[in-house]
Design an enzyme around this catalytic site. Structure first.
Site, PDB file in Angstrom:
ATOM      1  N   HIS A  25       0.837  -1.206   0.000  1.00  0.00           N
ATOM      2  CA  HIS A  25       0.000   0.000   0.000  1.00  0.00           C
ATOM      3  C   HIS A  25       0.874   1.259   0.000  1.00  0.00           C
ATOM      4  O   HIS A  25       0.724   2.127  -0.865  1.00  0.00           O
ATOM      5  CB  HIS A  25      -0.921  -0.021   1.229  1.00  0.00           C
ATOM      6  CG  HIS A  25      -1.823   1.172   1.320  1.00  0.00           C
ATOM      7  ND1 HIS A  25      -3.121   1.154   0.867  1.00  0.00           N
ATOM      8  CD2 HIS A  25      -1.617   2.421   1.794  1.00  0.00           C
ATOM      9  CE1 HIS A  25      -3.674   2.340   1.065  1.00  0.00           C
ATOM     10  NE2 HIS A  25      -2.779   3.130   1.631  1.00  0.00           N
ATOM     11  N   GLU A  26       1.796   1.332   0.946  1.00  0.00           N
ATOM     12  CA  GLU A  26       2.653   2.523   1.034  1.00  0.00           C
ATOM     13  C   GLU A  26       3.562   2.626  -0.193  1.00  0.00           C
ATOM     14  O   GLU A  26       3.921   3.714  -0.612  1.00  0.00           O
ATOM     15  CB  GLU A  26       3.470   2.510   2.325  1.00  0.00           C
ATOM     16  CG  GLU A  26       2.639   2.486   3.619  1.00  0.00           C
ATOM     17  CD  GLU A  26       1.548   3.553   3.703  1.00  0.00           C
ATOM     18  OE1 GLU A  26       1.730   4.642   3.113  1.00  0.00           O
ATOM     19  OE2 GLU A  26       0.505   3.287   4.337  1.00  0.00           O
ATOM     20  N   HIS A  64       1.781   4.631  -2.751  1.00  0.00           N
ATOM     21  CA  HIS A  64       1.912   6.067  -2.467  1.00  0.00           C
ATOM     22  C   HIS A  64       3.302   6.551  -2.881  1.00  0.00           C
ATOM     23  O   HIS A  64       3.456   7.612  -3.488  1.00  0.00           O
ATOM     24  CB  HIS A  64       1.739   6.331  -0.965  1.00  0.00           C
ATOM     25  CG  HIS A  64       0.318   6.287  -0.476  1.00  0.00           C
ATOM     26  ND1 HIS A  64      -0.676   7.078  -1.015  1.00  0.00           N
ATOM     27  CD2 HIS A  64      -0.276   5.574   0.516  1.00  0.00           C
ATOM     28  CE1 HIS A  64      -1.819   6.839  -0.369  1.00  0.00           C
ATOM     29  NE2 HIS A  64      -1.615   5.928   0.557  1.00  0.00           N
ATOM     30  N   GLU A 109      -4.578   7.992  -2.890  1.00  0.00           N
ATOM     31  CA  GLU A 109      -5.057   6.703  -2.401  1.00  0.00           C
ATOM     32  C   GLU A 109      -5.353   5.748  -3.571  1.00  0.00           C
ATOM     33  O   GLU A 109      -5.246   4.529  -3.424  1.00  0.00           O
ATOM     34  CB  GLU A 109      -6.306   6.926  -1.530  1.00  0.00           C
ATOM     35  CG  GLU A 109      -6.718   5.752  -0.669  1.00  0.00           C
ATOM     36  CD  GLU A 109      -5.735   5.389   0.455  1.00  0.00           C
ATOM     37  OE1 GLU A 109      -4.750   6.114   0.663  1.00  0.00           O
ATOM     38  OE2 GLU A 109      -5.970   4.364   1.120  1.00  0.00           O
TER      39      GLU A 109
END
Ligand code: ZN
Length: 510
Positions: free
Chosen positions: A271-272, A275, A301
């Protein structure tokens, strides 16, 4: 000097000033990163002094009269005529941000910041003791302050618009409400069918004996494979995973210090990583100015959710990753079958906690919060009635009810910190991710084969040219129109969920 070179000179002056302000802000980002990753507990007090002094300096630079005058002049110049050009976007976005800061009275800014610090402290205590009543006065005060903030900023059709704009510039509440309620109406029966199927994967394979260092190392290898550039970034641990940029070539991601399971560690990192890939894909030559910055929280996001869900939870990803996972964790995963692992990372089960929610139920958690915070702000719901309203919505949307407020209305820090209007950006991210991914496959062709071979560059390069390099030259709404030829919609996400979960849970959604 010709008229155009006079404008150019003035524009350069503004850029230099704004870049310096961004550089100061990046020092603040470094302090924040340090606070989460390294700072000894006793250092907190001095850190608060450093951060608030810096925030004051930055604020003063933003509201500076001379800077405002330059921006007003440039906004009326030919350089600002095309809002999508580098010059036009720089001028319009800087002016937009400055106008908002000037509208807020200093006394309100200070009271909001003070109440937010106090609020977060009280929230921690209230959650620990499951004591909503002790937190109530502060939440009431915060809602009152956020109303004042919205009114000072100005709004036309609804007060929530003024707050939403901080996180999703240009987006309107009515539009988000339309799309999210459409999503809710289709999603509630989909989740109910999955639950009724009675099928559940065995997730115990992730709970076995995984050493912390090997979990992080495995996740790091996957992050690098996705395209996170470790020459321009780092991976560390912190109480909550996050991503921050300290500079054009210094993007830092973290994963949880004590991951609950192997999959918790891996998916936090993926997830990160999403980003981080966005931050690393922003045009370096425009660093510190709007054309070098991310569009909105929703678009940010969309990048993290796409790498986490559309890629990281796909069958193809595990075709590539499982043999390596088996080598790294022979005891825990040596005998794991591909089908079983794929099912386990797609475990759908209505639960109480948003941050632990799966891909299918996640947006229902957001809907609860989005609907309630609008009602609080509009005065249609009192803080007194909030816990009951919370529980009622969980019953309606997820079919479960929190046994107490600690795992109910008190579970998120956002409201205590004054972050109202923030929640919907999580769902906007999921919606945009599905739309962008569908479009990418339409243009590039199905990506499964490449993913199965550990090849993620096709998708990454597509995102880079279509989304990352745009910076803030377009709004989120304009970007999705430009990239997908359609506005924000819920169809792509529903299509993705049906296509994935129908076969896994052996249900038909039509
Ligand atoms: Zn995120």
């Amino acid at each position: 000097m010709s008229e155009s070179s006079v404008w150019k000179e003035k524009f350069e002056q503004v850029c230099q000033y704004a870049r310096e302000t961004s550089t100061l802000a990046s020092v603040g980002a470094l302090l924040d990163w340090d606070e989460s990753v390294l700072l000894p507990l006793a250092g907190g007090e001095h850190r608060a002094r450093q951060s608030s002094l810096l925030a004051g300096l930055i604020h003063r630079r933003w509201v500076d009269e001379q800077f405002g005058q330059w921006l007003d002049e440039l906004a009326a110049s030919p350089l600002a005529s095309d809002r999508h050009s580098v010059e036009g976007a720089t001028i319009c976005q800087l002016k937009r941000q400055r106008d908002k800061k000037v509208k807020l009275p200093q006394s309100l800014v200070e009271e909001l910041s003070h109440t937010s610090v106090l609020g977060q402290q009280q929230w921690v205590e209230a959650r620990k003791r499951n004591d909503f009543a002790s937190f109530k006065p502060l939440l009431e005060k915060m809602i009152g302050l956020k109303r004042q903030e919205a009114d000072a900023l100005g709004w036309e059709t609804c007060r929530y618009d003024a707050l939403l704009d901080d996180y999703e510039p240009g987006e309107k509440t009515a539009n988000v409400r339309r799309v999210l309620s459409g999503l809710r109406d289709e999603l509630v029966p989909i989740v109910a069918k999955i639950v009724d199927s009675g099928r559940r994967p065995d997730v115990s394979m992730f709970e076995g004996n995984f050493s912390q260092a090997s979990m992080i190392e495995f996740s790091r290898v996957m992050a690098e494979r996705f395209g996170f550039d470790f020459r321009r970034g780092r991976l560390d641990t912190s109480p909550h995973p996050f991503c921050t940029s300290i500079g054009p070539n210094d993007c830092r991601i973290t994963t949880r210090k004590t991951p609950r399971t192997f999959s918790d560690c891996l998916y936090s990192v993926l997830h990160e990583t999403g980003h981080g890939i966005y931050e690393q894909g922003l045009p370096v030559e425009h660093y510190g100015l709007p054309p070098g910055e991310a569009i909105s929280l929703g678009i940010h996001e969309s990048q993290s959710r796409m790498w986490e869900n559309q890629v990281g939870r796909s069958f193809a990803f595990w075709q590539y990753a499982l043999p390596q996972a088996k080598t790294t964790f022979p005891k825990a995963l040596g005998n794991a079958a591909l089908d079983a692992v794929y099912f386990a990372v797609n475990d759908v089960c209505p639960s109480l906690i948003r941050t632990e929610a799966d891909e299918a139920t996640y947006n229902l958690h957001i809907l609860v919060r989005f609907e309630l915070e609008q009602a609080l702000l509009d005065g249609d719901l009192s803080v007194d009635d909030l816990p009951a309203a919370w529980n009622e919505k969980y019953r309606q949307y997820l079919g479960i009810e929190p046994p107490d407020d600690a795992d109910g209305v008190l579970q998120d820090v956002h409201w205590s910190a004054g972050l109202i209007g923030y929640f919907p950006t999580y769902s906007l991210g999921n919606l945009y991710a599905a739309q962008f991914f569908a479009q990418a496959e339409q243009e590039i062709g199905p990506l499964n084969e490449a993913f199965g071979q550990g090849e993620f560059g096709l998708l990454r390069d597509w995102l880079r040219t279509k989304i990352h390099c745009v910076g803030q030259r377009y709004t989120a709404a304009e970007l999705v129109e430009q990239v997908c030829g359609e506005p924000l919609k819920h169809d792509a996400l529903i299509g993705h969920l049906k296509q994935k979960f129908g076969p896994l849970y052996d249900v038909s959604f039509d």
